[in-house]
Scaffold this motif. Structure first.
Motif: not given
Length: 384
Positions: A61-68, A75-78, A84-89, A118-119
């Motif tokens: 699995m390749e997870y991405t750091f970001g915010d929902q 957040t960290l996940g998909m 596209f800019m939102s990441i779900v843990t 997060f970047y």
């Protein structure tokens, strides 16, 4: 199993809540529809086979750091579906080993405790970018790789301690850090640091050993793909004494399985790192009748002296370009085995091959990725 708690936002599983038999049936019908749309005539459609495991089958699995939500907590996940800019843990994902969920949750807590940010995709500022977890299905070896920029100090020893003290079901063999300062939203490696252990895990498939490094491609659902490969290679008549081309060979799993019986197996692959990995693995398995060549199939075919008796192709999702396909059918070999991860481009390629005197003798679909939209197909073509 209950519908996943992340289903509302996560874009990964589009078939959640549909009984598994129904999912498989839908995918089989879609393969037939795509073939019919391109007037592909198939002598024997052998149906579709489900996956041996419907859950916890993914070994990477390749997870991405970001915010929902904008300026919300990290957040960290998909990626969220449709945003596209939102990441779900996704710390309770059903497609992975429970260890993946535990590592994800722990890494996110660690980063929050350390005050790391997060970047950001637009400002190109921040530290945390991705988390990659990989696992040997048969060996139970686990590799954890955190991807960061070099903009802020990252406490590597604290990170290693945090991962190593986890009570995991699998055997942790390596903790890595990848430095990526590229602005593209992709995992690129400027530098790979082994913080603890090693930078690869071992896997067993088709009775062979494979050393899988941090970034080398490897099949995602081991149990399912082993069955698919076994059935695909069984389609070839009398492999003994034959020279086989394995085109788009990746890290050479099929090439090496072919080499166990064939006189010679020649693998061709565009990605040089994959070719280097294939050579190491062939040596590991004591196979001296394998040859691996790096480069575009279209170019490399002009420089191979031995002509093939059989050809196996396993192209990426985009299928095979017509110019390369022309060279492949020009060999006029009696049998071609086509392994596809995209029925749409497969149908286009088969339509082309039919025009050049090849008949689709048999075709079978495989659902190697339950809950998702993806379907694999194996077909045997014979020269008229």
């Amino acid at each position: 199993m209950e519908i996943c708690k992340h289903d509302q936002f996560c874009g990964g599983c589009i078939h959640q809540g549909i009984p598994y038999e129904k999912q498989v049936e839908m995918k089989g019908k879609e393969v037939i529809r795509l073939l019919d749309a391109k007037d592909v005539v198939c002598e024997k459609f052998l149906g579709i086979e489900g996956s041996p495991k419907q859950y916890a089958y993914r070994n990477k699995m390749e997870y991405t750091f970001g915010d929902q939500v904008k300026d919300g907590e990290m957040t960290l996940g998909m990626h969220q579906k449709g945003r596209f800019m939102s990441i779900v843990t996704v710390d309770e994902c059903q497609l992975v080993d429970p260890d993946f969920n535990l590592v994800l949750k722990t890494v996110l807590e660690f980063c929050n405790e350390q005050g790391y940010n997060f970047y950001h995709k637009k400002s190109h500022e921040g530290l945390m970018r991705n988390l990659i977890i990989r696992k040997g299905e048969r060996t139970k070896e686990l590799l954890v790789n955190v991807v960061t920029s070099s903009q802020v100090e990252f406490d590597e020893s604290a990170f290693v301690n945090c991962i190593r003290k986890l009570k995991l079901n699998n055997n942790l063999v390596g903790v890595l850090r990848t430095i990526n300062d590229g602005i593209a939203d992709a995992v690129n490696c400027d530098e790979l640091k082994v913080l603890w252990g090693r930078d690869y895990y071992m896997e067993k498939i088709m009775g062979l050993d494979f050393k899988v490094s941090a970034f080398s491609f490897f099949q995602t659902n081991i149990e399912a793909v082993e069955r698919l490969y076994t059935e695909a290679l069984a389609l070839i008549e009398n492999l003994e004494g034959k020279t086989v081309y394995d085109l788009f060979c990746g890290t050479g799993t099929i090439t090496q399985a072919l080499a166990l019986k064939a006189k010679k197996a020649i693998g061709v692959e565009l990605v040089e790192e994959a070719v280097e990995a294939a050579k190491i693995n062939a040596e590991l398995n004591g196979l001296d009748n394998c040859q691996f060549l790096a480069g575009d199939v279209f170019d490399v075919l002009d420089h191979i002296d031995e002509k093939p008796d059989v050809i196996v192709v396993d192209p990426p999702r985009m299928g095979i370009q017509n110019k390369s396909l022309s060279k492949i059918v020009d060999y006029g070999v009696k049998q071609i085995v086509y392994i596809s991860c995209n029925p749409k481009t497969l149908a286009e390629n088969l339509q082309f091959m039919q025009l050049y005197g090849y008949e689709v003798k048999s075709l079978k679909a495989y659902d190697n990725f339950p809950m998702t939209k993806h379907t694999e197909v194996v077909c045997l073509l014979e020269k008229r």
